[in-house]
Enzyme design. Structure first.
Site, PDB file in Angstrom:
ATOM      1  CE  LYS A  98      -3.756   2.219   2.572  1.00  0.00           C
ATOM      2  NZ  LYS A  98      -4.683   2.109   3.718  1.00  0.00           N
ATOM      3  CB  SER A 173      -7.109   4.679   2.686  1.00  0.00           C
ATOM      4  OG  SER A 173      -6.555   3.957   3.772  1.00  0.00           O
ATOM      5  CB  SER A 197      -8.454   2.252   5.600  1.00  0.00           C
ATOM      6  OG  SER A 197      -8.786   3.622   5.625  1.00  0.00           O
TER       7      SER A 197
END
Length: 498
Positions: A98, A173, A197
Site C-alpha cells: 500500500k 483507503s 480502511s
C-alpha cells in the site's frame, strides 16, 4: 520469526493452464512453490500477464517495477529453492505494498503531488517481514491522498474502481489492495485502517480484511494509542491469518529501545493457529443501524441481516442489542482523535508552497486539529476510556459484536464522497462511513467479511468484532462463516476470465 506453513489442506495440483495460477488461494500457491511443482518465474509471468490484462480496468496497482527486474528476482528465488534456501511461506510471491508505506527502491507518494518523486530508501517493518518471508515486491497499491477518505483517488495515479462495476469506487483507503486481491492480481495484500480502511474496501470488493488489535502489528503509534492499524487482505480467512502471522510480532529492539512501546509481545504464529472451532452456544450482539441513528442506502441492511442467518446456522445466537453509549457522542469523539492525528501534517500546512497542494479534506482536518487545546485532548482520552468500558461491558454477555461494514453500496467513482444517504445529509467527508468508527476507537480486533450482494449486483460486508487481543477468535468465526459462504469464490468479479 518461525517459517509458518500453509494448512495441510492447502495443497493443489499444478494447473494445466498456467493462467489459472492466479485463481489459487495463497496457501495453495505456497505449497506448489514449496514442492517445486511450479517455478517462481512461472508464477511471476502468470501474475504479470494477468495484471497487464486487468489492472487498466481498475487502476489498483501502481509504480510497477520493470518486468525484467521482477523476472530476474523470481529466477533468484528459484535458485534459492534448488539450494534448499526457502525463505518462508511467501517465497516467490508477487506482492504490492500500500502506497502509504515505504518499500525500498520504490516510489512512496502517499497519493500526494508533494511526494510524487519520493523514493523510499528503507522498508517499513512489516514490509521487511514480507520480504523476509520470500515475497517479491512488484510495486504499490493505490490509496487516497495521505490515506484520507474511503474513496481511492489522488492527483498522482487517479481513481481505483471496484471490479464489480468499474464505474464505481473500490472504497479506501486500502482500495487498491482490495481491488487487486479481488481481481486475482495479488495472492494477498497488506493494508492499513484508521476509519475502516481495511473493512470498507473489503466490503466494496467482496474480499476479507482484518484490523488487528492495537499493537498486534507494530506501526508508528509511539506512546499514544492512535487509531491506525496495519493488517492483511485476502480471499480466504486462512490466507488472511497467514499474512497476519507474517506482519505481526513485537518490534525488535534498537540501541535506543523498542520502536513501538505499545506493541504486543506475543508469538506471531498464534495468529495462524487452528481456525476450525465449534460455535454452538456462541452469543453475538448485532448493532445494525443503532436504532435508526445511522443512515443506510436502501438494500444494505437487508443484505447484512440475511447474512446473520449464517451465524445462526453455525449454532450461534444473534441478538439485537446496543452498547450503553450515545452514538452521537462517539462520532464527536472520533472527530477529535482524527483532528489530533492529522496535526502530524501541520508542517505541510504551515508552508504556503505545500498547503495549496493538500486536498481540502486534509486542510480541514489540520485546521481543526490546530485549534484543539490540551483540555480537549484530555477529555477525548477520558471519553475513549468510557467508550471502551461500555464495549467491555457488552462483551461480558456477548462473545462477538457484528455491525455493517458500510452504509452504502459502491458509489460513482467520480464522486469524492456521498453527501446524502437515503435523504439524510452527511456533514463531513467521512460521516457516511460512521458505522466503522466505534470499533476503531475500541482497539478491538475487527474482521471485515463479505455479506453478499444487493439487487444491483453490488457487494457489501459486515464487521466481526472480538474482545481485545483475541484476534485468533475473530479469525475463527470469520473462517467458519467463510466455509459456509465462500463469497469471493462463488461470486468473482465480472469479466475476470476475459
Amino acid at each position: 520469526m518461525p517459517d509458518l506453513e500453509p494448512a495441510a489442506d492447502g495443497d493443489a495440483e499444478r494447473p494445466q493452464d498456467l493462467g489459472d495460477l492466479v485463481h489459487l488461494e495463497a496457501r495453495q500457491l505456497s505449497a506448489l512453490i514449496r514442492d517445486r511443482r511450479i517455478s517462481c518465474v512461472e508464477v511471476m509471468e502468470s501474475y504479470l500477464e494477468h495484471i497487464d490484462r486487468h489492472n487498466p480496468r481498475v487502476n489498483a496497482i501502481v509504480s510497477i517495477r520493470p518486468r525484467d527486474e521482477l523476472l530476474a528476482e523470481a529466477g533468484e528465488r528459484d535458485r534459492q529453492l534448488r539450494d534448499g534456501d526457502r525463505r518462508g511461506w511467501m517465497h516467490g510471491f508477487p506482492h504490492a505494498v500500500k502506497d502509504l508505506a515505504a518499500a525500498r527502491g520504490i516510489r512512496h507518494t502517499a497519493g500526494s503531488v508533494i511526494h510524487r518523486d519520493r523514493v523510499a530508501d528503507t522498508d517499513d517493518l512489516f514490509v521487511q517481514r514480507i520480504r523476509a518471508a520470500g515475497a517479491i515486491i512488484i510495486g504499490k497499491t493505490n490509496t487516497p491522498e495521505f490515506g484520507l477518505g474511503s474513496q481511492t483517488y489522488n492527483p498522482v495515479f487517479g481513481t481505483t474502481a471496484t471490479p464489480y462495476d468499474t464505474d464505481r469506487t473500490a472504497g479506501g483507503s486500502s482500495g487498491g489492495a482490495a481491488a487487486a486481491v479481488a481481481l486475482r492480481m495479488l495472492p494477498v495484500a497488506d493494508g492499513s485502517d484508521y476509519m475502516g480502511s481495511l473493512r470498507n474496501p473489503a466490503a466494496f470488493c467482496n474480499v476479507y480484511g482484518l484490523r488487528p488489535s492495537i499493537g498486534r502489528v507494530p506501526n508508528r503509534a509511539g506512546f499514544v494509542a492512535q487509531l491506525s492499524a496495519i493488517g492483511p487482505m485476502a480471499r480466504s480467512v486462512t490466507d488472511l491469518a497467514l499474512l497476519l502471522s507474517t506482519q505481526a510480532g513485537p518490534d525488535p529492539y534498537t540501541p535506543l529501545g523498542p520502536h513501538t512501546p505499545l506493541g504486543l509481545d506475543s508469538d506471531p504464529a498464534r495468529s495462524a493457529g487452528r481456525l476450525d472451532r465449534d460455535f454452538r452456544g456462541t452469543k453475538i450482539a448485532y448493532v445494525g443501524d443503532w436504532d435508526g441513528y445511522l443512515a443506510f442506502e436502501p438494500g444494505v441492511l437487508e443484505v447484512v441481516e440475511t447474512a446473520l442467518g449464517e451465524f445462526e446456522a453455525l449454532g450461534a445466537r444473534v441478538d439485537r442489542v446496543l452498547p450503553a453509549f450515545d452514538p452521537a457522542r462517539l462520532f464527536q469523539l472520533f472527530l477529535r482523535w482524527r483532528w489530533w492525528a492529522q496535526t502530524g501534517n501541520a508542517e505541510l500546512y504551515d508552508d504556503p508552497a505545500t498547503r495549496d497542494l493538500l486536498k481540502p479534506e486534509l486542510r480541514w482536518e489540520i485546521e481543526h486539529g490546530l485549534r484543539l487545546t490540551a483540555r480537549d485532548i484530555t477529555e477525548a482520552v477520558a471519553e475513549r476510556q468510557a467508550w471502551y468500558a461500555a464495549v467491555v461491558d457488552l462483551q461480558r454477555n456477548y462473545d462477538y459484536i457484528i455491525a455493517p461494514s458500510a452504509q452504502v453500496f459502491p458509489f460513482d467513482k467520480t464522486v469524492h464522497w456521498p453527501t446524502m444517504i437515503d435523504g439524510r445529509p452527511m456533514d463531513t467527508y467521512h460521516r457516511w462511513m460512521e458505522t466503522v468508527a466505534p470499533w476503531s476507537l475500541s482497539g478491538c480486533p475487527v474482521a471485515g467479511v463479505p455479506a453478499g450482494f444487493g439487487d444491483s449486483g453490488l457487494p457489501t460486508g459486515i464487521q466481526i468484532v472480538g474482545r481485545a487481543g483475541q484476534d485468533l477468535a475473530v479469525l475463527q468465526l470469520a473462517h467458519a462463516y467463510h466455509r459456509r459462504t465462500r463469497w469471493p469464490q462463488r461470486r468473482p468479479p465480472p469479466g475476470l476470465a476475459g
